[in-house]
Motif scaffolding. Structure first.
Motif, short mmCIF file in Angstrom:
data_model
loop_
_atom_site.label_atom_id
_atom_site.label_comp_id
_atom_site.label_asym_id
_atom_site.label_seq_id
_atom_site.Cartn_x
_atom_site.Cartn_y
_atom_site.Cartn_z
N THR A 159 5.24 6.37 -0.68
CA THR A 159 6.01 6.68 0.53
C THR A 159 7.14 5.68 0.76
N LYS A 177 4.58 5.48 -8.60
CA LYS A 177 4.64 6.93 -8.38
C LYS A 177 6.08 7.41 -8.41
N GLY A 190 -0.61 0.51 -9.66
CA GLY A 190 0.30 1.44 -9.02
C GLY A 190 1.65 0.85 -8.68
N GLN A 242 2.21 1.89 -3.42
CA GLN A 242 1.19 2.50 -4.27
C GLN A 242 1.03 3.98 -3.96
N GLY A 243 1.25 4.34 -2.70
CA GLY A 243 1.15 5.74 -2.30
C GLY A 243 2.42 6.53 -2.52
N SER A 277 7.62 1.26 -6.68
CA SER A 277 6.49 2.19 -6.67
C SER A 277 6.35 2.87 -8.02
N SER A 304 0.82 -1.20 0.00
CA SER A 304 0.00 0.00 0.00
C SER A 304 0.87 1.26 0.00
N SER A 305 1.96 1.22 0.75
CA SER A 305 2.88 2.36 0.80
C SER A 305 3.59 2.57 -0.53
#
Length: 343
Positions: free
Chosen positions: A89, A249, A142, A86-87, A247, A83-84
């Motif tokens: 971080t 992002k 992501g 995908q975000g 990631s 999840s991190s």
């Protein structure tokens, strides 16, 4: 005179072009610091593979692209880390393919029971068309897949008695990873499957909340399960590839040259990580036996019996991940076996 001037000028022009190219190249490789989260401890092949990757990236980027490894689950469990990523971080991690099956169902194909009987066949499949096809599904979630490393065959330990055949698992409370197919595999052989986070497992074994667990051999050693488990059996019920995840992002902010460095580094670290994992498996078996653990090597014949007994589980998840994909992966397995036999 004019010719002499041109000759004298040529080296200066060449040097100028080299400097210009160097400036352009430098502009494409910026300064970065990546956070790499690993659920296993620093000494585990997961983490050591990540460190090898980081070293290669630093070398290829002239020290501009640096990475810090956070081992031992310090940044959270696998689901939290994904999840991190995908975000944005956290930048990178390595996870078992099954953990991706909750978001991309096709990744569950690798967890069909007793599918791979040779690690070289597994290498050929994950590095081939099937593995590539699955990596291409990650960006829409992501994530970017940089390739496949290895967790290895998953085997079974318990505190009650030796396991030589699947019937010996009947009645045992076995901790499994939190994926439905593992519940079905162990319930299918008559055990009581108990899904549980890895971070809670040692205490559960110590307090006899569960009788046993299933994981790859290097993890049994680094997690010190030999302290709370007496019996180990090489059930090889699942072969567990790892996916090197980045990631998206973070990835999308990088230049093409920077992305290529990461891709190349993951590829170059692959044989190192796999061989390290396989060496560790051999060393681990000797180490836990020396500490008093009873090791039983389940025979190929008994594994074949277990595969046949678990055919209903295979049929169920074939429909879930896609019959065409399963057909394709078994075709790749047959091809790899034939190529190995011909050598």
């Amino acid at each position: 005179m004019k010719m002499m001037f041109k000759r004298a000028l040529a080296p200066l022009m060449a040097a100028g072009l080299m400097m210009t190219a160097g400036v352009a190249l430098a502009a494409e490789i910026g300064s970065h610091s990546f956070k790499i989260a690993v659920v296993q401890v620093k000494e585990h092949p997961f983490s050591m593979g990540a460190q090898k990757f980081a070293d290669i990236v630093a070398e290829k980027s002239g020290g501009k692209m640096k990475s810090k490894i956070f081992p031992g689950g310090t940044l959270g469990g696998d689901a939290q880390v994904i999840s991190s990523l995908q975000g944005g971080t956290i930048d990178m991690t390595v996870v078992s393919t099954g953990l991706l099956s909750t978001m991309i169902k096709e990744y569950g194909v690798f967890y069909l029971p007793l599918m791979f009987d040779d690690v070289r066949v597994a290498d050929a499949v994950v590095d081939g068309p099937v593995g590539t096809k699955l990596l291409e599904k990650l960006p829409e979630k992501g994530l970017v897949g940089l390739g496949y490393w290895e967790h290895g065959y998953r085997d079974t330990t318990n505190s009650k008695h030796p396991i030589t055949k699947w019937e010996d698992m009947q009645g045992l409370k076995i901790r499994v990873i939190q994926i439905p197919i593992f519940v079905d595999i162990f319930n299918g052989v008559g055990a009581n499957a108990v899904p549980m986070p890895f971070t809670e497992l040692y205490t559960a074994l110590e307090q006899k909340a569960v009788d046993g667990q299933e994981t790859a051999l290097p993890t049994i050693e680094t997690a010190k399960f030999d302290e709370v488990q007496k019996y180990l059996t090489t059930t090889h019920h699942v072969y567990d590839p790892l996916v090197v995840l980045f990631s998206k992002k973070t990835w999308d902010k990088l230049s093409a040259d920077e992305q290529q460095i990461l891709t190349d580094a993951a590829k170059e670290a692959t044989p190192y990580q796999r061989e390290l994992n396989r060496q560790r498996e051999v060393e681990m078996l000797k180490a836990v036996q020396a500490k008093g653990m009873v090791v039983t090597d389940m025979s190929k014949e008994e594994r074949a019996r277990m595969r046949q007994h678990l055919q209903p589980v295979t049929d169920k998840y074939t429909q879930e991940v896609g019959a065409d994909l399963v057909k394709e992966i078994f075709a790749e397995i047959d091809k790899a076996r034939s190529q190995l036999a011909a050598k």
